[in-house]
Design a protein around this motif. Structure first.
Motif, PDB file in Angstrom:
ATOM      1  N   ASN A 271     -30.071  -7.001 -28.795  1.00  0.00           N
ATOM      2  CA  ASN A 271     -30.508  -8.059 -27.884  1.00  0.00           C
ATOM      3  C   ASN A 271     -29.379  -8.549 -26.975  1.00  0.00           C
ATOM      4  N   ASP A 272     -28.351  -7.703 -26.766  1.00  0.00           N
ATOM      5  CA  ASP A 272     -27.215  -8.017 -25.888  1.00  0.00           C
ATOM      6  C   ASP A 272     -26.337  -9.145 -26.426  1.00  0.00           C
ATOM      7  N   SER A 273     -26.454  -9.443 -27.692  1.00  0.00           N
ATOM      8  CA  SER A 273     -25.515 -10.363 -28.333  1.00  0.00           C
ATOM      9  C   SER A 273     -24.485  -9.534 -29.085  1.00  0.00           C
ATOM     10  N   LYS A 341     -26.738 -13.732 -26.257  1.00  0.00           N
ATOM     11  CA  LYS A 341     -27.024 -13.219 -24.922  1.00  0.00           C
ATOM     12  C   LYS A 341     -27.001 -14.378 -23.919  1.00  0.00           C
ATOM     13  N   GLN A 352     -23.330 -19.195 -21.705  1.00  0.00           N
ATOM     14  CA  GLN A 352     -23.399 -18.426 -22.946  1.00  0.00           C
ATOM     15  C   GLN A 352     -22.981 -19.292 -24.129  1.00  0.00           C
TER      16      GLN A 352
END
Length: 426
Positions: A271-273, A341, A352
């Motif tokens: 999840n782009d984390s 993310k 962020q």
């Protein structure tokens, strides 16, 4: 006849233009490609903190800084580039501190003895200041930011005059090494005496040998334009450094040994984390003065209220730990960061959230050797947790941290750190 001649002339002109057009396009594309390469190289140098010129790259680290001892510190520095020579280099800097009214400088150079293994022999002479208790690795790659947040509040420095010779060598693409031999004169700028038996030292000479290894077993490399470049920055990464001090060598006063270790692991999620884990440990034995022992990268000012302590959070520092509060001859720190993310509120506004927990543990033998300065030890677990909300406005954000556990302070406010963050780098 005139009309026919004009028609033939126009036809020939048009044919000539059409014939030249592909070449022009090809020439333009080559030019664009060259410009793109030059631009990429320029941005890469700028991102590393250098402003490239014809033969000399200016080092942006020395333009301006601030700390509690020097006040504003400004100057110029840099290094020669490949246009000057791809076998020899000269580097140096000259800076001035407005509060301590003193110049600091360094001059050095190097020559390459093997291109395949990127083996260089480097020499330097440096007269400057260093934070007491700080520890760095020779093999650390350069990292540049507009300013170093922790530096703003540091007040405990020692002056060092160091002559050194070093060898940097690439054992393999995954394993880098650097060795350094140095002789230094150390003079703390604060009230300090190092007591050994019947002798007391408020300044001293040190001769040391350092050997550092950086191992990146999971990174991937490719050969591009006769250069090895990193195509995948893999984790975990490991760094190990051994330091040995030799008594009576070039007038050195002490025998001591140090072993430093760091490993960094990073997990990237679907999840782009991402989650980052950093473990740092150090061990010092023998006759080691306070200047060469360890702190745990504190970043909190000793003032009464939260607002008086409001400053800029560091990148990897303990925000609730007060400066000069702890020193150790053996220590370890564990730092956990989870980067969510970024929240896409608009195309340009993407704050962020980062969750952070930090832990430190350490100890010190022979505390009575260190006279003139008072401090605690980390023989219990130090704990702090908090969060950051980064890139709220022009790279600035906010940080909150809370101190708990064995070193929780009686006054509730003294356990809280509320600060700015700054996350723009070139």
């Amino acid at each position: 006849m005139l009309k026919q001649s004009l028609a033939i002339l126009l036809f020939c002109f048009a044919t000539f233009c059409l014939a030249q057009n592909p070449v022009s396009k090809k020439s333009d594309s080559v030019k664009i490609a060259r410009d793109s390469i030059k631009k990429a190289e320029f941005l890469k140098n700028l991102g590393n903190g250098f402003l490239p010129t014809n033969f000399f790259d200016l080092d942006l680290r020395y333009l301006i800084k601030f700390n509690q001892y020097e006040g504003f510190r400004t100057g110029l520095g840099g290094t020669t580039n490949k246009s000057f020579s791809d076998r020899y280099r000269v580097n140096g800097y000259l800076v001035y501190g407005f509060k301590d009214t003193r110049f600091k400088y360094s001059i050095g150079g190097g020559f390459r003895v093997n291109e395949a293994t990127n083996t260089w022999i480097n020499l330097s002479y440096t007269d400057d200041l260093k934070e007491t208790g700080s520890s760095t690795f020779l093999t650390d790659k350069r990292f540049f930011t507009f300013f170093e947040p922790r530096l703003l509040n540091i007040d405990l420095f020692h002056r060092y005059i160091t002559k050194s010779i070093g060898i940097q060598h690439k054992i393999s693409n995954h394993l880098l090494s650097e060795t350094q031999f140095s002789a230094s004169k150390i003079n703390p700028t604060y009230n300090y005496n190092f007591v050994l038996g019947d002798e007391s030292f408020n300044s001293f000479d040190l001769s040391t040998a350092k050997f550092s290894l950086q191992w990146s077993p999971f990174s991937k490399f490719e050969l591009k334009e006769d250069q090895i470049v990193v195509t995948r920055d893999g984790y975990p990464k490991f760094t190990l450094q051994v330091t040995q001090g030799f008594k009576s060598v070039f007038g050195s006063d002490f025998n001591f040994s140090k072993l430093d270790f760091r490993t960094i692991q990073q997990f990237t999620h679907s999840n782009d984390s991402k989650t980052n884990i950093t473990l740092v440990a150090g061990l010092a034995g023998g006759e080691t003065p306070l200047t060469h022992l360890y702190h745990a990268y504190p970043n909190n000012i000793t003032k009464e209220t939260i607002l008086q302590r409001f400053s800029v959070a560091g990148l990897n520092s303990f925000e609730t730990m007060y400066f000069n509060e702890f020193f150790s001859d053996k220590f370890s720190t564990l730092q956990l960061k989870h980067f969510f993310k970024p929240f896409k509120i608009t195309e340009r506004f993407k704050p962020q959230l980062v969750l952070i927990s930090r832990y430190a543990l350490g100890d010190m033998k022979s505390i009575s050797r260190h006279q003139g300065i008072s401090f605690n030890t980390l023989n219990h677990l130090y704990s702090e947790s908090g969060f950051e909300i980064n890139r709220l406005l022009l790279g600035f954000g906010l940080s909150f941290a809370y101190r708990y556990g064995a070193y929780h302070l009686p006054n509730f406010e003294d356990n809280i750190a509320f600060k700015f963050t700054f996350n723009i780098s070139l």
